[in-house]
Design a protein around this motif. Structure first.
Motif, PDB file in Angstrom:
ATOM      1  N   SER A 120       0.823  -1.218   0.000  1.00 50.64           N
ATOM      2  CA  SER A 120       0.000   0.000   0.000  1.00 50.64           C
ATOM      3  C   SER A 120       0.849   1.256   0.000  1.00 50.64           C
ATOM      4  N   LEU A 121       1.917   1.271   0.807  1.00 51.42           N
ATOM      5  CA  LEU A 121       2.783   2.451   0.862  1.00 51.42           C
ATOM      6  C   LEU A 121       3.526   2.668  -0.454  1.00 51.42           C
ATOM      7  N   LEU A 122       4.033   1.590  -1.047  1.00 53.32           N
ATOM      8  CA  LEU A 122       4.705   1.736  -2.340  1.00 53.32           C
ATOM      9  C   LEU A 122       3.737   2.246  -3.390  1.00 53.32           C
ATOM     10  N   SER A 123       2.530   1.691  -3.414  1.00 55.12           N
ATOM     11  CA  SER A 123       1.534   2.111  -4.390  1.00 55.12           C
ATOM     12  C   SER A 123       1.182   3.585  -4.204  1.00 55.12           C
ATOM     13  N   ASP A 124       0.985   3.989  -2.959  1.00 61.17           N
ATOM     14  CA  ASP A 124       0.624   5.375  -2.669  1.00 61.17           C
ATOM     15  C   ASP A 124       1.736   6.349  -3.056  1.00 61.17           C
ATOM     16  N   SER A 125       2.985   5.868  -3.041  1.00 59.10           N
ATOM     17  CA  SER A 125       4.093   6.762  -3.392  1.00 59.10           C
ATOM     18  C   SER A 125       4.416   6.721  -4.879  1.00 59.10           C
ATOM     19  N   GLY A 126       3.565   6.049  -5.669  1.00 53.86           N
ATOM     20  CA  GLY A 126       3.708   6.108  -7.124  1.00 53.86           C
ATOM     21  C   GLY A 126       4.499   4.981  -7.761  1.00 53.86           C
ATOM     22  N   VAL A 127       4.889   3.969  -7.013  1.00 58.76           N
ATOM     23  CA  VAL A 127       5.614   2.844  -7.600  1.00 58.76           C
ATOM     24  C   VAL A 127       4.628   2.041  -8.460  1.00 58.76           C
ATOM     25  N   PRO A 128       4.993   1.727  -9.691  1.00 59.93           N
ATOM     26  CA  PRO A 128       4.077   0.984 -10.572  1.00 59.93           C
ATOM     27  C   PRO A 128       3.713  -0.383  -9.993  1.00 59.93           C
ATOM     28  N   ILE A 129       2.472  -0.777 -10.179  1.00 55.37           N
ATOM     29  CA  ILE A 129       1.958  -2.030  -9.618  1.00 55.37           C
ATOM     30  C   ILE A 129       2.746  -3.236 -10.129  1.00 55.37           C
ATOM     31  N   GLU A 130       3.253  -3.167 -11.364  1.00 58.41           N
ATOM     32  CA  GLU A 130       4.044  -4.284 -11.911  1.00 58.41           C
ATOM     33  C   GLU A 130       5.320  -4.491 -11.104  1.00 58.41           C
ATOM     34  N   LEU A 131       5.971  -3.410 -10.721  1.00 62.32           N
ATOM     35  CA  LEU A 131       7.196  -3.511  -9.921  1.00 62.32           C
ATOM     36  C   LEU A 131       6.874  -4.023  -8.515  1.00 62.32           C
ATOM     37  N   ILE A 132       5.813  -3.504  -7.928  1.00 59.44           N
ATOM     38  CA  ILE A 132       5.414  -3.954  -6.584  1.00 59.44           C
ATOM     39  C   ILE A 132       5.121  -5.450  -6.611  1.00 59.44           C
ATOM     40  N   SER A 133       4.417  -5.890  -7.629  1.00 61.85           N
ATOM     41  CA  SER A 133       4.075  -7.299  -7.763  1.00 61.85           C
ATOM     42  C   SER A 133       5.334  -8.157  -7.830  1.00 61.85           C
ATOM     43  N   ARG A 134       6.335  -7.702  -8.588  1.00 62.80           N
ATOM     44  CA  ARG A 134       7.606  -8.436  -8.664  1.00 62.80           C
ATOM     45  C   ARG A 134       8.306  -8.455  -7.321  1.00 62.80           C
ATOM     46  N   LEU A 135       8.296  -7.333  -6.616  1.00 62.54           N
ATOM     47  CA  LEU A 135       8.968  -7.257  -5.318  1.00 62.54           C
ATOM     48  C   LEU A 135       8.395  -8.241  -4.307  1.00 62.54           C
ATOM     49  N   VAL A 136       7.079  -8.405  -4.316  1.00 54.73           N
ATOM     50  CA  VAL A 136       6.457  -9.309  -3.345  1.00 54.73           C
ATOM     51  C   VAL A 136       6.317 -10.731  -3.873  1.00 54.73           C
ATOM     52  N   GLY A 137       6.790 -10.969  -5.099  1.00 53.65           N
ATOM     53  CA  GLY A 137       6.822 -12.322  -5.627  1.00 53.65           C
ATOM     54  C   GLY A 137       5.522 -12.854  -6.176  1.00 53.65           C
ATOM     55  N   HIS A 138       4.630 -11.963  -6.592  1.00 55.83           N
ATOM     56  CA  HIS A 138       3.375 -12.418  -7.185  1.00 55.83           C
ATOM     57  C   HIS A 138       3.585 -12.706  -8.667  1.00 55.83           C
ATOM     58  N   SER A 139       2.882 -13.719  -9.172  1.00 52.14           N
ATOM     59  CA  SER A 139       3.046 -14.098 -10.575  1.00 52.14           C
ATOM     60  C   SER A 139       2.308 -13.141 -11.515  1.00 52.14           C
ATOM     61  N   SER A 140       1.362 -12.366 -10.978  1.00 50.07           N
ATOM     62  CA  SER A 140       0.677 -11.346 -11.777  1.00 50.07           C
ATOM     63  C   SER A 140       0.307 -10.192 -10.848  1.00 50.07           C
ATOM     64  N   THR A 141      -0.179  -9.119 -11.434  1.00 49.83           N
ATOM     65  CA  THR A 141      -0.543  -7.953 -10.627  1.00 49.83           C
ATOM     66  C   THR A 141      -1.911  -8.105  -9.969  1.00 49.83           C
ATOM     67  N   ALA A 142      -2.704  -9.072 -10.390  1.00 52.85           N
ATOM     68  CA  ALA A 142      -4.086  -9.197  -9.906  1.00 52.85           C
ATOM     69  C   ALA A 142      -4.142  -9.360  -8.390  1.00 52.85           C
ATOM     70  N   VAL A 143      -3.378 -10.286  -7.828  1.00 54.82           N
ATOM     71  CA  VAL A 143      -3.413 -10.519  -6.383  1.00 54.82           C
ATOM     72  C   VAL A 143      -2.863  -9.295  -5.653  1.00 54.82           C
ATOM     73  N   THR A 144      -1.815  -8.699  -6.201  1.00 58.97           N
ATOM     74  CA  THR A 144      -1.230  -7.512  -5.576  1.00 58.97           C
ATOM     75  C   THR A 144      -2.276  -6.416  -5.463  1.00 58.97           C
ATOM     76  N   GLU A 145      -3.012  -6.192  -6.541  1.00 61.28           N
ATOM     77  CA  GLU A 145      -4.030  -5.133  -6.567  1.00 61.28           C
ATOM     78  C   GLU A 145      -5.256  -5.464  -5.724  1.00 61.28           C
ATOM     79  N   GLU A 146      -5.747  -6.681  -5.856  1.00 57.60           N
ATOM     80  CA  GLU A 146      -7.031  -7.030  -5.235  1.00 57.60           C
ATOM     81  C   GLU A 146      -6.931  -7.414  -3.763  1.00 57.60           C
ATOM     82  N   VAL A 147      -5.801  -7.982  -3.357  1.00 56.70           N
ATOM     83  CA  VAL A 147      -5.676  -8.480  -1.987  1.00 56.70           C
ATOM     84  C   VAL A 147      -4.776  -7.595  -1.122  1.00 56.70           C
TER      85      VAL A 147
END
Length: 172
Positions: A120-147
């Motif tokens: 949430s903090l990375l997203s709020d500071s403008g980090v693209p969701i694709e990068l955040i998803s990679r950082l947390v090890g998700h295979s797609s952005t869907a779980v990162t965004e929805e959960v």
């Protein structure tokens, strides 16, 4: 995680440079493996994390030296007082103790919730969701965004800001 998966120096002279990082190769899952192959990754460490991990290594090495035990890379970075893997209850207790020292009322918080805060903090500071998803090890952005991503700001301003930029008020 073992110290063998932590590189506190990196390779600053390589081209491109390789920063200090940690290799995520294991999991708390019963098999010990990560959930997916994409979950295996190396994540760069911020300078404050490097300092904290160096202090942790020094504390541990002093304890091992005092006990007359040889230090090696298979030593756990965060271990129980007996040097074994910590169970979930130990981790929660330690987390709440640290939160309390920081002046936070952790209540029923768990360390797992820090993952939601991180996203949430990375997203709020403008980090693209694709990068955040990679950082947390998700295979797609869907779980990162929805959960994991939660709205931090009480009012979503992006639309109003964009419209003001597109159609400036001539009376202003």
């Amino acid at each position: 995680m073992c110290w063998g998966n932590v590189d506190l120096i990196g390779r600053p002279d390589d081209e491109p440079t390789i920063p200090p990082h940690v290799q995520v190769v294991r999991s708390v899952r019963a098999s010990g493996d990560t959930k997916t192959r994409k979950s295996r990754r190396s994540v760069a460490l911020a300078p404050r994390a490097v300092r904290a991990l160096k202090a942790q290594a020094a504390r541990q090495k002093a304890l091992w030296d005092a006990a007359g035990r040889p230090w090696d890379s298979s030593v756990l970075v965060f271990a129980s007082e007996s040097g074994t893997q910590m169970d979930a209850a130990n981790v929660r207790r330690g987390f709440r103790r640290i939160a309390k020292r920081a002046g936070l009322d952790a209540g029923d918080w768990t360390p797992r919730e820090l993952r939601h805060s991180f996203v949430s903090l990375l997203s709020d500071s403008g980090v693209p969701i694709e990068l955040i998803s990679r950082l947390v090890g998700h295979s797609s952005t869907a779980v990162t965004e929805e959960v994991y991503r939660h709205q931090i700001r009480p009012v979503v301003q992006d639309g109003a800001t964009a419209m003001d930029r597109l159609f400036p008020d001539s009376a202003a």
